[in-house]
Motif scaffolding. Structure first.
Motif, PDB file in Angstrom:
ATOM      1  N   GLU A  86     -17.761  -1.335 -19.373  1.00  0.00           N
ATOM      2  CA  GLU A  86     -17.432  -2.805 -19.411  1.00  0.00           C
ATOM      3  C   GLU A  86     -16.016  -1.881 -18.226  1.00  0.00           C
ATOM      4  O   GLU A  86     -15.290  -0.958 -18.194  1.00  0.00           O
ATOM      5  N   SER A  87     -15.036  -3.034 -17.949  1.00  0.00           N
ATOM      6  CA  SER A  87     -14.039  -2.117 -16.864  1.00  0.00           C
ATOM      7  C   SER A  87     -12.950  -3.584 -17.405  1.00  0.00           C
ATOM      8  O   SER A  87     -12.789  -4.851 -17.199  1.00  0.00           O
ATOM      9  N   ASN A  88     -11.890  -3.181 -17.584  1.00  0.00           N
ATOM     10  CA  ASN A  88     -10.069  -3.638 -17.582  1.00  0.00           C
ATOM     11  C   ASN A  88      -9.655  -3.660 -16.428  1.00  0.00           C
ATOM     12  O   ASN A  88      -9.599  -2.218 -15.928  1.00  0.00           O
ATOM     13  N   VAL A  89      -9.455  -4.223 -15.041  1.00  0.00           N
ATOM     14  CA  VAL A  89      -9.403  -3.926 -13.794  1.00  0.00           C
ATOM     15  C   VAL A  89      -7.773  -4.104 -13.426  1.00  0.00           C
ATOM     16  O   VAL A  89      -7.149  -4.961 -13.940  1.00  0.00           O
ATOM     17  N   VAL A  90      -6.997  -2.734 -13.151  1.00  0.00           N
ATOM     18  CA  VAL A  90      -5.677  -2.999 -13.170  1.00  0.00           C
ATOM     19  C   VAL A  90      -5.579  -3.390 -11.536  1.00  0.00           C
ATOM     20  O   VAL A  90      -4.888  -3.848 -11.333  1.00  0.00           O
ATOM     21  N   SER A  91      -6.490  -3.415 -10.758  1.00  0.00           N
ATOM     22  CA  SER A  91      -6.060  -3.956  -9.435  1.00  0.00           C
ATOM     23  C   SER A  91      -7.462  -3.710  -8.285  1.00  0.00           C
ATOM     24  O   SER A  91      -8.186  -2.489  -8.487  1.00  0.00           O
ATOM     25  N   ALA A  92      -7.341  -5.214  -7.204  1.00  0.00           N
ATOM     26  CA  ALA A  92      -8.871  -4.165  -6.263  1.00  0.00           C
ATOM     27  C   ALA A  92      -7.695  -4.283  -5.311  1.00  0.00           C
ATOM     28  O   ALA A  92      -7.269  -5.859  -5.052  1.00  0.00           O
ATOM     29  N   GLN A  93      -7.482  -4.029  -4.127  1.00  0.00           N
ATOM     30  CA  GLN A  93      -6.553  -3.865  -2.703  1.00  0.00           C
ATOM     31  C   GLN A  93      -7.531  -3.178  -1.556  1.00  0.00           C
ATOM     32  O   GLN A  93      -8.619  -2.320  -1.569  1.00  0.00           O
ATOM     33  N   ALA A  94      -6.915  -3.991  -0.735  1.00  0.00           N
ATOM     34  CA  ALA A  94      -7.900  -3.401   1.335  1.00  0.00           C
ATOM     35  C   ALA A  94      -7.245  -3.878   1.920  1.00  0.00           C
ATOM     36  O   ALA A  94      -5.987  -4.797   2.131  1.00  0.00           O
ATOM     37  N   ASN A  95      -7.291  -2.801   2.986  1.00  0.00           N
ATOM     38  CA  ASN A  95      -6.829  -3.155   4.166  1.00  0.00           C
ATOM     39  C   ASN A  95      -8.093  -3.790   4.680  1.00  0.00           C
ATOM     40  O   ASN A  95      -8.699  -3.743   4.827  1.00  0.00           O
ATOM     41  N   LYS A  96      -6.942  -2.767   6.776  1.00  0.00           N
ATOM     42  CA  LYS A  96      -8.721  -3.454   7.235  1.00  0.00           C
ATOM     43  C   LYS A  96     -10.066  -3.059   6.778  1.00  0.00           C
ATOM     44  O   LYS A  96     -10.424  -3.294   7.737  1.00  0.00           O
ATOM     45  N   ASP A  97      -9.794  -1.277   6.661  1.00  0.00           N
ATOM     46  CA  ASP A  97     -10.845  -0.528   6.703  1.00  0.00           C
ATOM     47  C   ASP A  97     -11.252   0.043   5.465  1.00  0.00           C
ATOM     48  O   ASP A  97     -12.222   1.004   5.352  1.00  0.00           O
ATOM     49  N   ARG A  98      -9.878  -0.506   4.258  1.00  0.00           N
ATOM     50  CA  ARG A  98      -9.956   0.652   3.311  1.00  0.00           C
ATOM     51  C   ARG A  98     -10.072   0.279   1.971  1.00  0.00           C
ATOM     52  O   ARG A  98      -9.212  -1.200   2.007  1.00  0.00           O
ATOM     53  N   GLY A  99     -10.136   0.228   1.423  1.00  0.00           N
ATOM     54  CA  GLY A  99     -10.517  -0.131   0.260  1.00  0.00           C
ATOM     55  C   GLY A  99     -10.069   0.469  -1.319  1.00  0.00           C
ATOM     56  O   GLY A  99     -10.664   1.224  -1.007  1.00  0.00           O
ATOM     57  N   SER A 100      -9.993   0.272  -2.209  1.00  0.00           N
ATOM     58  CA  SER A 100      -9.398   0.759  -3.489  1.00  0.00           C
ATOM     59  C   SER A 100      -9.889  -0.383  -4.697  1.00  0.00           C
ATOM     60  O   SER A 100      -9.014  -1.470  -4.365  1.00  0.00           O
ATOM     61  N   TRP A 101     -10.456   0.266  -5.730  1.00  0.00           N
ATOM     62  CA  TRP A 101     -10.279  -0.803  -6.793  1.00  0.00           C
ATOM     63  C   TRP A 101     -10.290   0.250  -7.559  1.00  0.00           C
ATOM     64  O   TRP A 101     -10.461   1.584  -8.219  1.00  0.00           O
ATOM     65  N   THR A 102      -9.517   0.138  -8.900  1.00  0.00           N
ATOM     66  CA  THR A 102      -8.584   0.737  -9.823  1.00  0.00           C
ATOM     67  C   THR A 102      -8.912   0.216 -11.278  1.00  0.00           C
ATOM     68  O   THR A 102      -8.543  -1.020 -11.415  1.00  0.00           O
ATOM     69  N   ALA A 103      -9.711   0.110 -12.014  1.00  0.00           N
ATOM     70  CA  ALA A 103      -9.872   0.058 -13.975  1.00  0.00           C
ATOM     71  C   ALA A 103     -10.290   1.035 -14.813  1.00  0.00           C
ATOM     72  O   ALA A 103     -10.440   1.810 -14.614  1.00  0.00           O
ATOM     73  N   ARG A 104      -9.598   0.652 -16.105  1.00  0.00           N
ATOM     74  CA  ARG A 104     -10.265   1.783 -17.217  1.00  0.00           C
ATOM     75  C   ARG A 104     -11.765   1.256 -17.287  1.00  0.00           C
ATOM     76  O   ARG A 104     -11.639  -0.190 -17.441  1.00  0.00           O
ATOM     77  N   LEU A 105     -12.567   2.482 -17.277  1.00  0.00           N
ATOM     78  CA  LEU A 105     -14.101   1.794 -17.542  1.00  0.00           C
ATOM     79  C   LEU A 105     -14.244   2.330 -19.380  1.00  0.00           C
ATOM     80  O   LEU A 105     -13.823   3.297 -19.774  1.00  0.00           O
ATOM     81  N   THR A 106     -15.135   1.640 -19.700  1.00  0.00           N
ATOM     82  CA  THR A 106     -15.547   2.110 -20.764  1.00  0.00           C
ATOM     83  C   THR A 106     -16.557   2.022 -21.015  1.00  0.00           C
ATOM     84  O   THR A 106     -17.341   0.998 -20.413  1.00  0.00           O
ATOM     85  N   VAL A 107     -17.313   2.296 -21.396  1.00  0.00           N
ATOM     86  CA  VAL A 107     -19.075   3.398 -21.954  1.00  0.00           C
ATOM     87  C   VAL A 107     -19.417   2.994 -23.508  1.00  0.00           C
ATOM     88  O   VAL A 107     -18.281   3.022 -24.565  1.00  0.00           O
TER      89      VAL A 107
END
Length: 159
Positions: A86-107
């Motif tokens: 499960e994820s609590n998404v903190v942020s999803a960002q992208a520019n032209k050719d790079r992106g990052s997805w940041t989340a706290r994950l629980t298993v």
């Protein structure tokens, strides 16, 4: 129905589809979708799909490249049958050719090492960051190039 009415109706449908596809193919939306689909593939133990997400230039802070990642993930998740991520998404960002997805994950899982892995991952205070790189050809072609979590240390003997 006249030709004019049909033409405008078709044009309206085409514009709506165009807007939908433009929204769907935005970098931030693709990074978010790819991250969710990657986690779902890991839960299903679909290692072929996971391999399609991982870029050939994948590297992470624990010393894994693409080949090691695809070798080690099945070993880890063999000890976690029926794992739920499960994820609590903190942020999803992208520019032209790079992106990052940041989340706290629980298993959540059962199995031989489930308690150890769950305690280790679920207790992390810092979120995971997935770094994505857009391919050159299609707007939906994004590959995972790195995963980071400074709080997660994996001992040398476990690598």
């Amino acid at each position: 129905m006249s030709f004019r009415t049909g033409f405008y109706a078709g044009l309206g449908v085409a514009v709506i589809w165009g807007i939908y596809l433009a929204r769907l193919w935005q970098g931030q939306h693709q990074v978010d979708l790819h991250s969710a689909h990657l986690l779902a593939a890991i839960e299903k133990h679909d290692w072929k799909a996971v391999g399609e997400f991982a870029g050939s230039d994948y590297r992470d802070q624990w010393g894994n490249d693409r080949a090691l990642l695809l070798e080690r993930l099945p070993e880890v998740f063999r000890a976690l049958p029926n794992a739920r991520i499960e994820s609590n998404v903190v942020s999803a960002q992208a520019n032209k050719d790079r992106g990052s997805w940041t989340a706290r994950l629980t298993v959540q899982s059962t199995g031989e090492f489930a308690d150890y892995i769950q305690n280790r991952v679920n207790s992390l205070e810092l979120p995971f960051e997935f770094e994505w790189k857009r391919g050159a050809t299609w707007p939906w072609d994004w590959k995972l190039v790195a995963v980071r979590n400074p709080a997660l240390e994996i001992p040398e003997y476990a690598r």
